[in-house]
Structure formats: structure tokens, C-alpha cells
Design an enzyme around this catalytic site. Structure first.
Site, PDB file in Angstrom:
ATOM      1  N   CYS A  58      24.683  19.318   2.241  1.00 29.59           N
ATOM      2  CA  CYS A  58      24.944  20.103   3.457  1.00 29.59           C
ATOM      3  C   CYS A  58      25.027  19.163   4.655  1.00 29.59           C
ATOM      4  CB  CYS A  58      23.833  21.130   3.671  1.00 29.59           C
ATOM      5  SG  CYS A  58      23.650  22.284   2.295  1.00 29.59           S
ATOM      6  N   CYS A  96      21.989  19.212   7.103  1.00 33.71           N
ATOM      7  CA  CYS A  96      20.628  19.171   6.556  1.00 33.71           C
ATOM      8  C   CYS A  96      19.784  18.076   7.218  1.00 33.71           C
ATOM      9  CB  CYS A  96      20.678  18.944   5.048  1.00 33.71           C
ATOM     10  SG  CYS A  96      19.041  18.861   4.284  1.00 33.71           S
ATOM     11  N   CYS A 154       6.701  31.479  14.185  1.00 31.08           N
ATOM     12  CA  CYS A 154       6.140  30.319  14.877  1.00 31.08           C
ATOM     13  C   CYS A 154       6.991  29.855  16.060  1.00 31.08           C
ATOM     14  CB  CYS A 154       5.904  29.163  13.906  1.00 31.08           C
ATOM     15  SG  CYS A 154       7.374  28.558  13.057  1.00 31.08           S
ATOM     16  N   GLY A 170      14.343  19.296   0.170  1.00 26.98           N
ATOM     17  CA  GLY A 170      15.512  19.404  -0.691  1.00 26.98           C
ATOM     18  C   GLY A 170      15.755  20.760  -1.333  1.00 26.98           C
ATOM     19  N   CYS A 230       1.234  25.722  17.671  1.00 28.79           N
ATOM     20  CA  CYS A 230       1.666  25.293  16.343  1.00 28.79           C
ATOM     21  C   CYS A 230       0.438  24.946  15.501  1.00 28.79           C
ATOM     22  CB  CYS A 230       2.593  24.086  16.453  1.00 28.79           C
ATOM     23  SG  CYS A 230       4.143  24.423  17.318  1.00 28.79           S
ATOM     24  N   CYS A 250       9.086  26.249  33.015  1.00 28.76           N
ATOM     25  CA  CYS A 250       8.647  27.168  31.961  1.00 28.76           C
ATOM     26  C   CYS A 250       7.429  27.971  32.423  1.00 28.76           C
ATOM     27  CB  CYS A 250       8.299  26.403  30.685  1.00 28.76           C
ATOM     28  SG  CYS A 250       9.710  25.764  29.775  1.00 28.76           S
ATOM     29  N   CYS A 292       4.134  19.949   9.876  1.00 28.32           N
ATOM     30  CA  CYS A 292       5.297  20.839   9.984  1.00 28.32           C
ATOM     31  C   CYS A 292       6.453  20.212   9.217  1.00 28.32           C
ATOM     32  CB  CYS A 292       5.680  21.025  11.454  1.00 28.32           C
ATOM     33  SG  CYS A 292       7.225  21.940  11.729  1.00 28.32           S
ATOM     34  N   ASP A 293       7.307  21.037   8.602  1.00 31.60           N
ATOM     35  CA  ASP A 293       8.419  20.490   7.830  1.00 31.60           C
ATOM     36  C   ASP A 293       9.476  19.830   8.707  1.00 31.60           C
ATOM     37  OD1 ASP A 293       8.531  23.256   8.483  1.00 31.60           O
ATOM     38  OD2 ASP A 293      10.324  23.514   7.298  1.00 31.60           O
ATOM     39  N   SER A 302      20.140  30.633   0.830  1.00 31.33           N
ATOM     40  CA  SER A 302      20.940  30.112   1.938  1.00 31.33           C
ATOM     41  C   SER A 302      22.397  30.551   1.816  1.00 31.33           C
ATOM     42  CB  SER A 302      20.857  28.584   1.970  1.00 31.33           C
ATOM     43  OG  SER A 302      19.539  28.167   2.277  1.00 31.33           O
TER      44      SER A 302
END
Length: 395
Positions: free
Chosen positions: A3, A6, A238, A51, A244, A300, A259-260, A107
Site C-alpha cells: 500500500c 502504509c 482516542c 503489517g 493518550c 487551541c 502507540c502503533d 481494509s
């Protein structure tokens, strides 16, 4: 697959260049399962990503389920979420997912032209047909699955087409995931990423379609999150959460990250062989990561929507990401999403509250009208609904 957008394709080769294949051993898996289930939470969820997690082979997940059964105790509920491109999903995989109630994220970016724009094989072939075949297999075996749709530069102005395609195929559980990646050398936003204006347009068109024929049958994660904010003050997502650090990522070799999106050397917390999982949540680096979301620009803090997104996802804050006070790239899109959906969300919540109040009042009346202990479960309900007591106020 390869992809184009990715973010993970270069992660493991950079972190683990000495290894050609990155596969978790059954021993590492069993160690993680045993540790997490030892805390005896009423519900524990394992999320399997890659992956592509099907590359581990079905036997690995059969061993996983056996491990969960071995280490779990009576009364514990164990869930498994599985995120896949669907390419290897066959009858055996679908039966396994159904037997053990895995929730699958599949996906799919939209109809053929849209999906195949970025989601191709290493040889450049489109994958649309194979993903659609996987969806039919999952449906055939009654597997619960969501569609994971990445909103990118190619489909950001085609929300109606994408949404109607999903509805036409009875895909009613959807997650729209904004795409944003930057060049690691220059920091420039890569061309396949969604733009703030493009994502704002996508959300607006998708919500118009959702409002027209989707609510409340369709579940879409961003719209669900906003409804939950109106109902309970908590988005359960999230991206819009206050802080987080609510979960851990365990890499194939047992290395742990917060976190990924931050599987990077500077955020490595240690290895599961060295510490208990609970210790990683107490790690100073994990605490620093959890606090990072509160480091926002001054604008913010003055924003009327601050308590709706708290500055958005750390990975989308440019140019600083988790180490500083950057503003989310998608600020414009989220502000427009919040403001444009508010009237309808407030109306739906009001209707829900009124219905809830009516049901409570009917239950009270039934309790008053029914002599104590004299209404059987299968008797007509005293409230006059025409239903059996057990199906109405007896609940």
C-alpha cells in the site's frame, strides 16, 4: 501488498534491520497473554495488526485462543480484534473467526477505482476483487466485521460515491480513517495524504448521506464518537480523547511501545521479558507520552471545541508530533465536523432522552398498577403495551 500510504512498511526494517522476517513466536505470544489475563479484568481485548497479521498463519491464532483459554479464569471475557487486508482470508480463516467471535477490520477504500489507487500488490496489481471476496466469506460465516476506509487525496472528494457503495453492499459498520504521512527527511506532507479542506468536504458529504438514510442503522466511528460526547461526555475514540496512553503495542520480539503510530526507538518502553505489562504504564516515558496531548498551541486553549478533540491525534500534530505543541493538520476538518453535526446530534439525543423518560414512566406506572408479586412473567404487561410482562416493564 505494498500500500502506497502504509506508515508501517519502513518501521520494522529500520528498527530491526538484522531480521529479514518479523514474526512473533508462540512463546512470546503466550507470555503476553498470560501476563495480561493475570490482572483479571472483566473484559480483556487483544488487537492483532501487522503489517498483515494473516501472514502469521492460522495455526498461530489457534495457539493464541488455546493460550487465552488456558490462562483465563471463569467469568473473564476475552475479545480478539483482527485488522486485515483480506487477501489471505479463506473458508478456514472465516470459520475460525466465527467460532471464536473475532471482530474483523477489513481494509477497503471504496469502489474498485478508488480502492485500487493506493492498495496494490508488490507487482502493481489491484486488490479490490480479493477484498470483496473476503467480505463475502466473512458475511457467509456471520463474522462481525467493520470496513476500514482510509480517506486520502484520491477519495477525499468522493464521499457520496464511497458511502453509497458501502451502503449498496450492506457494509453498515464503517471507520473513516484520515491519511496523513510526512517525509521523514523534510517533514513535508506526502501527496497521498488527505488535506484539511478535503477531509472537511468528505465528512460533510458523508454525514449528509448518513443523516439521509444511515442513522441509526449505520455505525461510523467518527459519528459514533460525537454521539457519545453528546450522550455521555466521552468519545470512546482516542483521536478525540483527553489523553493518550490507554493501551500498549507489543512488537514481534516483545518490544513495547505506547502507540502503533510511535513505534520508534525514542518511545521504546522495554521488552515483555523484562517487566510486567503493568510496569510499562508506570514507565516515565509512558507518562510523558500520556501528558503530551495537553501540550497544545495557545489558539487551541481558546477554541470552543477544545473539549471535543483536545488537539486531535498526536501523530497529526505538525511539525512536532508527540514532542511538542504543534496543531493538528486536520483542525479545519474537525472544527467543521463538530459545528455542522451539532444540531442533528442534539436533536437525536433529545429524542433519545424523551423516549428513555417515557419508558421509565411506563415502568413506574406498571409497578404501581401491578399488585406486588401477582404479575407473572408471561402475563400481559399492566402498562397496556400488549406485550408480555417479561418483554416490557418486567425488564
Amino acid at each position: 501488498m505494498a500500500c502506497e500510504y502504509c506508515f508501517y512498511r519502513e518501521t520494522t526494517p529500520v528498527l530491526y534491520p538484522e531480521q529479514k522476517r518479523h514474526r512473533m513466536t508462540v512463546e512470546t505470544m503466550d507470555h503476553v497473554v498470560s501476563d495480561l489475563l493475570s490482572y483479571r479484568f472483566p473484559e480483556t481485548v487483544f488487537c492483532w495488526q501487522g503489517g498483515e497479521p494473516t501472514l502469521m498463519g492460522l495455526d498461530f491464532y489457534k495457539a493464541t485462543v488455546e493460550s487465552q483459554m488456558k490462562h483465563g479464569k471463569s467469568g473473564q471475557s476475552v475479545g480478539n480484534a483482527f485488522q486485515t487486508n483480506g487477501i489471505l482470508v479463506n473458508e478456514d480463516w472465516a470459520r475460525f473467526f466465527a467460532d471464536y467471535k473475532f471482530v474483523v477490520g477489513l481494509s477497503l477504500d471504496g469502489p474498485r477505482e478508488v480502492h485500487d489507487r493506493f492498495r496494490r500488490t508488490v507487482g502493481g496489481e489491484g486488490t479490490f476483487d480479493r477484498v470483496m471476496s473476503a467480505a463475502e466469506l466473512l458475511r457467509k460465516h456471520d463474522v462481525a466485521f467493520n470496513i476500514l476506509c482510509v480517506v486520502n487525496s484520491f477519495n477525499q472528494d468522493r464521499a457520496r460515491e464511497v458511502y453509497r457503495f458501502f451502503r449498496a453492499h450492506n457494509f453498515d459498520y464503517i471507520q473513516f480513517i484520515p491519511c496523513l504521512e510526512t517525509d521523514p527527511q523534510t517533514g513535508e506532507v506526502l501527496p497521498f495524504s488527505a488535506t484539511p479542506e478535503g477531509l472537511a468536504c468528505f465528512f460533510k458529504e458523508a454525514f449528509d448521506e448518513y443523516k439521509r438514510d444511515g442513522f441509526p442503522e449505520v455505525s461510523e466511528r467518527n459519528f459514533d464518537a460525537l454521539l457519545n460526547i453528546h450522550l455521555a461526555g466521552n468519545p470512546n475514540m482516542c483521536t478525540f480523547g483527553k489523553r493518550c496512553g490507554e493501551y500498549l503495542v507489543v512488537e514481534h520480539n516483545g518490544d513495547v511501545y505506547p502507540c502503533d503510530f510511535f513505534v520508534e526507538d525514542r518511545w521504546k518502553l522495554g521488552n515483555v521479558r523484562e517487566k510486567k505489562l503493568a510496569d510499562f504504564f508506570a514507565h516515565p516515558l509512558m507518562k510523558s507520552f500520556a501528558r503530551a496531548k495537553s501540550q497544545r498551541p495557545a489558539e487551541c486553549e481558546k477554541c470552543e471545541w477544545l473539549e471535543w478533540c483536545y488537539g486531535g491525534c498526536l501523530k497529526d500534530r505538525l511539525p512536532y508530533r508527540a514532542s511538542g505543541t504543534g496543531k493538528t493538520w486536520f483542525c479545519k476538518a474537525y472544527r467543521e465536523l463538530f459545528s455542522s453535526t451539532c444540531p442533528d446530534m442534539e436533536k437525536w439525543v433529545k429524542e433519545y432522552r424523551e423516549k428513555e423518560a417515557q419508558q421509565a414512566q411506563a415502568a413506574e406506572m406498571a409497578a404501581v398498577q401491578a399488585p406486588s408479586g401477582k404479575v407473572g412473567r408471561n402475563d400481559p404487561c399492566p402498562c397496556g403495551s400488549g406485550l408480555k410482562y417479561k418483554k416490557c416493564c418486567g425488564k
